[in-house]
Design an enzyme around this catalytic site. Sequence first.
Site, PDB file in Angstrom:
ATOM      1  CG  HIS A 274       3.624  62.789   8.507  1.00  0.00           C
ATOM      2  ND1 HIS A 274       3.022  62.940   9.731  1.00  0.00           N
ATOM      3  CD2 HIS A 274       3.347  63.934   7.825  1.00  0.00           C
ATOM      4  CE1 HIS A 274       2.424  64.123   9.785  1.00  0.00           C
ATOM      5  NE2 HIS A 274       2.599  64.741   8.636  1.00  0.00           N
ATOM      6  CG  HIS A 313       5.609  62.003  19.179  1.00  0.00           C
ATOM      7  ND1 HIS A 313       5.902  63.321  18.965  1.00  0.00           N
ATOM      8  CD2 HIS A 313       4.593  61.697  18.337  1.00  0.00           C
ATOM      9  CE1 HIS A 313       5.092  63.791  18.031  1.00  0.00           C
ATOM     10  NE2 HIS A 313       4.299  62.838  17.621  1.00  0.00           N
ATOM     11  CG  ASP A 369       0.440  56.625  14.452  1.00  0.00           C
ATOM     12  OD1 ASP A 369      -0.646  56.952  13.978  1.00  0.00           O
ATOM     13  OD2 ASP A 369       1.496  57.240  14.237  1.00  0.00           O
TER      14      ASP A 369
HETATM   15  N1  CMC Z   1      11.237  51.398  20.380  1.00  0.00           N
HETATM   16  C1  CMC Z   1      12.432  51.162  20.969  1.00  0.00           C
HETATM   17  N2  CMC Z   1      13.353  52.099  21.176  1.00  0.00           N
HETATM   18  C2  CMC Z   1      13.049  53.350  20.758  1.00  0.00           C
HETATM   19  C3  CMC Z   1      11.830  53.656  20.154  1.00  0.00           C
HETATM   20  C4  CMC Z   1      10.901  52.632  19.976  1.00  0.00           C
HETATM   21  N3  CMC Z   1       9.725  52.856  19.407  1.00  0.00           N
HETATM   22  N4  CMC Z   1      11.817  54.971  19.859  1.00  0.00           N
HETATM   23  C5  CMC Z   1      12.984  55.464  20.259  1.00  0.00           C
HETATM   24  N5  CMC Z   1      13.747  54.482  20.818  1.00  0.00           N
HETATM   25  C6  CMC Z   1      15.048  54.624  21.453  1.00  0.00           C
HETATM   26  C7  CMC Z   1      16.144  54.786  20.427  1.00  0.00           C
HETATM   27  O1  CMC Z   1      16.700  53.540  20.068  1.00  0.00           O
HETATM   28  C8  CMC Z   1      17.122  55.645  21.170  1.00  0.00           C
HETATM   29  O2  CMC Z   1      17.786  54.841  22.102  1.00  0.00           O
HETATM   30  P1  CMC Z   1      19.375  55.056  22.385  1.00  0.00           P
HETATM   31  O3  CMC Z   1      19.445  56.396  23.035  1.00  0.00           O
HETATM   32  O4  CMC Z   1      19.761  53.928  23.248  1.00  0.00           O
HETATM   33  O5  CMC Z   1      20.026  55.036  21.024  1.00  0.00           O
HETATM   34  C9  CMC Z   1      16.245  56.590  21.977  1.00  0.00           C
HETATM   35  O6  CMC Z   1      15.016  55.840  22.189  1.00  0.00           O
HETATM   36  C10 CMC Z   1      15.910  57.902  21.273  1.00  0.00           C
HETATM   37  O7  CMC Z   1      15.422  57.603  19.957  1.00  0.00           O
HETATM   38  P2  CMC Z   1      15.440  58.641  18.744  1.00  0.00           P
HETATM   39  O8  CMC Z   1      15.364  57.891  17.476  1.00  0.00           O
HETATM   40  O9  CMC Z   1      16.594  59.586  18.926  1.00  0.00           O
HETATM   41  O10 CMC Z   1      14.123  59.461  18.998  1.00  0.00           O
HETATM   42  P3  CMC Z   1      13.411  60.403  17.946  1.00  0.00           P
HETATM   43  O11 CMC Z   1      12.743  61.464  18.723  1.00  0.00           O
HETATM   44  O12 CMC Z   1      14.341  60.846  16.870  1.00  0.00           O
HETATM   45  O13 CMC Z   1      12.370  59.424  17.247  1.00  0.00           O
HETATM   46  C11 CMC Z   1      10.367  58.366  16.607  1.00  0.00           C
HETATM   47  C12 CMC Z   1      11.012  59.541  17.363  1.00  0.00           C
HETATM   48  C13 CMC Z   1       8.857  58.524  16.610  1.00  0.00           C
HETATM   49  C14 CMC Z   1      10.854  58.376  15.138  1.00  0.00           C
HETATM   50  C15 CMC Z   1      10.777  57.051  17.298  1.00  0.00           C
HETATM   51  O14 CMC Z   1      10.372  57.056  18.653  1.00  0.00           O
HETATM   52  C16 CMC Z   1      10.236  55.804  16.595  1.00  0.00           C
HETATM   53  O15 CMC Z   1      10.860  55.325  15.641  1.00  0.00           O
HETATM   54  N6  CMC Z   1       9.055  55.271  17.029  1.00  0.00           N
HETATM   55  C17 CMC Z   1       8.460  54.134  16.406  1.00  0.00           C
HETATM   56  C18 CMC Z   1       7.667  54.572  15.157  1.00  0.00           C
HETATM   57  C19 CMC Z   1       6.395  55.316  15.507  1.00  0.00           C
HETATM   58  O16 CMC Z   1       5.616  54.903  16.355  1.00  0.00           O
HETATM   59  N7  CMC Z   1       6.161  56.430  14.798  1.00  0.00           N
HETATM   60  C20 CMC Z   1       4.954  57.248  14.991  1.00  0.00           C
HETATM   61  C21 CMC Z   1       5.274  58.580  15.538  1.00  0.00           C
HETATM   62  S1  CMC Z   1       3.817  59.546  15.921  1.00  0.00           S
HETATM   63  C22 CMC Z   1       3.257  60.048  14.369  1.00  0.00           C
HETATM   64  C23 CMC Z   1       2.840  61.491  14.274  1.00  0.00           C
HETATM   65  O17 CMC Z   1       2.561  62.164  15.279  1.00  0.00           O
HETATM   66  O18 CMC Z   1       2.792  61.959  13.097  1.00  0.00           O
END
Ligand code: CMC
Length: 434
Positions: A274, A313, A369
Amino acid sequence: MPDTLTITDNRTGQTYEVPIIYGTYPEYGAAIPAKELRAIKQSESDFGMLAYDPGFTTTASCRSAITFIDGEKGILRYRGYPIEQLAQNSNYLESAYLTMFGDLPAPDALEKWTWEITHHTYVHENIKRLMEAFRYDAHPMGMFVSMVAALSTFYPEASDVHDDECRMKQIQRLIAKVSTIAAFAYRHGRGLPYIYPDNDLTYAGNFLSMMFKTSEAKYQAHPVLEQALDALFILHIDHEQNCSANAMRSVGSSHPDPYVAIAAAAAALYGPLHGGANEMVLRMLREIGDVREVPKYIERVKQGDFRLMGFGHRVYKNYDPRARILRELAPEVFEITGIDPLLEIAIELERIALEDDYFVSRNLYPNVDFYSGIIYQALGFPVAMFPVLFAIPRTTGWLAQWLEMLNDPEQRIARPRQVYTGYDEREYVTPDLR
Ligand code: CMC
């Protein structure tokens, strides 16, 4: 066409008509009242159907008029006002008033609100003594959570959460004092004397003074840096029903005083999923180390070795509007503080990623971030302070969510159900037979 949903239970052949409720925008806010599901039973003695939703990804826990997000289009608004307009024209305390009360304040209301917050920034001297009990290397966020909770014991009257006037006093105290506690936590770690609030300064200016003042008679931050911090505070005020807002509402729903509820919300923010991602961005940029290494790094991300921190995100499937504002703000800050080579790496990383099919096809854009950590670092904040910097303005959002929850007659104590998967009843086994 009626605004209802017809559900057929194939176990019994029974159909049920369930009403659909809407928010301001029918395309974003259609939901069914989940309690209607309880009528779906196989027999009279059945408990009724539940909605199974780990992480509440498809559950609306409340009706809220505070923050609107359209993740597809990259829109964020507080009380209807686009975040870009607020970052450009407003200041933190004005936006805090807007978020809390629903409308931009008239000039005299803003003056009064600003005066009240400014004149509640002092903390009881015993807070200082409590702070001194922490180890020299205590994490500032752990200190922040503990000290906010400790405020509860200084204001026992705050437990009267149903009294409007009393609630307002605690809201003013909290928004004011979190900045003092945050700065004291930093000074403790540095072994520096605590700096008392300076009521002549703005909210952001005073915070910078409490952080960085040394022997000068008066600390005056550079106006560009002060404004940049103020804008960062505006961008972080609220983000609707995220993990910490949910913690605030959930803990607040049992009606404790707001100090302990804010401590719980801040604890939720502390986690790396978070409030901790900007620290990871900074680590990643340091690890890349040089603009020329960016393509290699991107290749490794695409191979699945690790994720690109600050990208993607859960809600935004477009450019996070807060990241766009910070991207424009960063060069203004660096003009004063000197260029940070990490910014160059970040811009190159973003440029390559936004052209690459891997990121484009998955709608992966920079989130807030991606740039906030680099700016915080340029302003002189150590990485450990990043979640605390998030918690200061988010206190306003948490309190707005809390107030809305308390005033909502539909809200009850938060108490989810479960789908039990454990043993059926069994007999106690004595130790010799186990
Ligand atoms: N780098 C590379 N690939 C990614 C990334 C990334 N940062 N984020 C998602 N993907 C890929 C993931 O591997 C998946 O690919 P595939 O379909 O081939 O398996 C696809 O994109 C969808 O990913 P997901 O995990 O299902 O997406 P999500 O919506 O559950 O995750 C997230 C969102 C923020 C957890 C994720 O994008 C991530 O881990 N980002 C990096 C960490 C980050 O920057 N976090 C800060 C979020 S903003 C904080 C706030 O607002 O509080």
